[in-house]
Design an enzyme around this catalytic site. Sequence first.
Site, PDB file in Angstrom:
ATOM      1  N   GLU A 288      85.199  98.081  49.540  1.00  0.00           N
ATOM      2  CA  GLU A 288      85.607  99.191  50.402  1.00  0.00           C
ATOM      3  C   GLU A 288      85.730  98.742  51.847  1.00  0.00           C
ATOM      4  O   GLU A 288      86.704  99.047  52.535  1.00  0.00           O
ATOM      5  CB  GLU A 288      84.609 100.340  50.291  1.00  0.00           C
ATOM      6  CG  GLU A 288      84.955 101.528  51.160  1.00  0.00           C
ATOM      7  CD  GLU A 288      86.295 102.124  50.791  1.00  0.00           C
ATOM      8  OE1 GLU A 288      87.147 102.233  51.691  1.00  0.00           O
ATOM      9  OE2 GLU A 288      86.500 102.456  49.619  1.00  0.00           O
ATOM     10  N   ASP A 292      89.238  98.625  54.104  1.00  0.00           N
ATOM     11  CA  ASP A 292      89.393  99.337  55.374  1.00  0.00           C
ATOM     12  C   ASP A 292      89.787  98.382  56.491  1.00  0.00           C
ATOM     13  O   ASP A 292      90.737  98.627  57.248  1.00  0.00           O
ATOM     14  CB  ASP A 292      88.084 100.041  55.740  1.00  0.00           C
ATOM     15  CG  ASP A 292      87.768 101.214  54.833  1.00  0.00           C
ATOM     16  OD1 ASP A 292      88.671 101.677  54.125  1.00  0.00           O
ATOM     17  OD2 ASP A 292      86.613 101.665  54.827  1.00  0.00           O
ATOM     18  N   SER A 503      91.008 105.954  49.553  1.00  0.00           N
ATOM     19  CA  SER A 503      90.373 104.965  50.423  1.00  0.00           C
ATOM     20  C   SER A 503      91.405 104.033  51.035  1.00  0.00           C
ATOM     21  O   SER A 503      91.160 103.432  52.083  1.00  0.00           O
ATOM     22  CB  SER A 503      89.362 104.122  49.637  1.00  0.00           C
ATOM     23  OG  SER A 503      88.139 104.777  49.512  1.00  0.00           O
TER      24      SER A 503
END
Length: 602
Positions: A288, A292, A503
């Site tokens: 994750e 990002d 996400s």
Amino acid sequence: MFSSLLNRGALLAVVSLLSSSVAAEVFEKLSAVPQGWKYSHTPSDRDPIRLQIALKQHDVEGFETALLEMSDPYHPNYGKHFQTHEEMKRMLLPTQEAVESVRGWLESAGISDIEEDADWIKFRTTVGVANDLLDADFKWYVNEVGHVERLRTLAYSLPQSVASHVNMVQPTTRFGQIKPNRATMRGRPVQVDADILSAAVQAGDTSTCDQVITPQCLKDLYNIGDYKADPNGGSKVAFASFLEEYARYDDLAKFEEKLAPYAIGQNFSVIQYNGGLNDQNSASDSGEANLDLQYIVGVSSPIPVTEFSTGGRGLLIPDLSQPDPNDNSNEPYLEFLQNVLKMDQDKLPQVISTSYGEDEQTIPEKYARSVCNLYAQLGSRGVSVIFSSGDSGVGAACLTNDGTNRTHFPPQFPAACPWVTSVGGTTKTQPEEAVYFSSGGFSDLWERPSWQDSAVKRYLKKLGPRYKGLYNPKGRAFPDVAAQAENYAVFDKGVLHQFDGTSCSAPAFSAIVALLNDARLRAHKPVMGFLNPWLYSKASKGFNDIVKGGSKGCDGRNRFGGTPNGSPVVPYASWNATDGWDPATGLGTPDFGKLLSLAMRR
């Protein structure tokens, strides 16, 4: 001075006397130990415990009015954000009576380790004192699957004279946690090789964007063109990492080399809160954080990027889609937000992307409202708070957890908080379509804000009586916007993978907002700040309206076609993409060229 101390002492004495003489009333209570947890053992009365009390704020309505004015492109106060933590808190400070009442109550119990922090009071004591103070029964509970232990009580009480000044006391009755809004990482497909993909990027070939997304795909798809930001212009962007996830320097370098050659050499800074780390050798999931980081850099380079690494675990009321708090870890919003809000204005990133979320109904209402209020405070400092909308489509566990067991489309938190900008997901490129897992819907906690009222009413009129009773037609509608959410190429632990989920959407959209801020700052204009009033008015023509596809859900399974979850099935449940705003893709996906022109007009 001596007289003032005497007066304060007298007031505390009176407050203490009144507090102890008035019967306590139950403030929060659970009817049973939440699903998935069981009693482990009883702590010693001497064991330490740290609690914090959220005090009722003085002028919330006035604060929200000021925030809306500074976020409304048609208002004279547009862009006049608060420049310091103290200025921002001015309207939110509790009354002196509230502070003295709560502090006096704590001191009367022999508690001396007390910290006053604007509208919060934090204190350390022992379990025995906390039990007496709150008429509580703190015990250790263990998760039946993950064996995580939590010190919690099933109920606590406050004296009437104190309760009127308090929003909540935490951590007390809440057990819980969650996941990032992305699918499980999958290895790269056979047909996609890092070197072949890199060669395509170098040649400007975007013919494979329907199979694998790269930063160049996003730049072309969203009309960013050859816009070049100024690394020293003042624009800054950040992303939040929780659950012991840490972005990796080596993976960023490899990503830049292969997929973003124009960004080679750019790094990122890390700010750590509440025991958060920057572990570059952790065996834990780093996907994750890497996702990002890599797509914020890939789209917004060379704008400076910061990772906020926050340790700790947060609070949850389990429901069917999140029955195991160890598997679904809830990020510690309070610790993160309280620290970020204290940053100096010249260091505070003007965009913060967060790709975590959970069902709104699993969050205690007082807690959810307190956290949403903190996001509003960030907006008042000129920060655009961006959240992924979620990956459960219409819903995964479509059953209320309030004891009524109603079939219901569950909204997401914090995506449905009206003070954040929620980003849904699309797939394909010619044209884009709503992706099936893009979460959207209508909040059960927050009413629909005026800035989105006309857009949402148009959608509801088209929807008609379909799904009546399964959602709240008067609630805050989400998502606000959308971006690509499938097949993102990401380097994690040295290997190329592909990720799906909103996400992916949130950092991509956040990077575009950072570019808009860059342009405004270079023109000596204020940053965008809280975006939504602008998005639904002047900026509404700056989006690609998505009219194909739709989100699905309520099929009795966990998100991403997972295991059965025992919840009701709603046949053919879907939010379809349609003209104008819809609960699958919001207003649509960004056209940077158009948004830039619109952003520079005010």
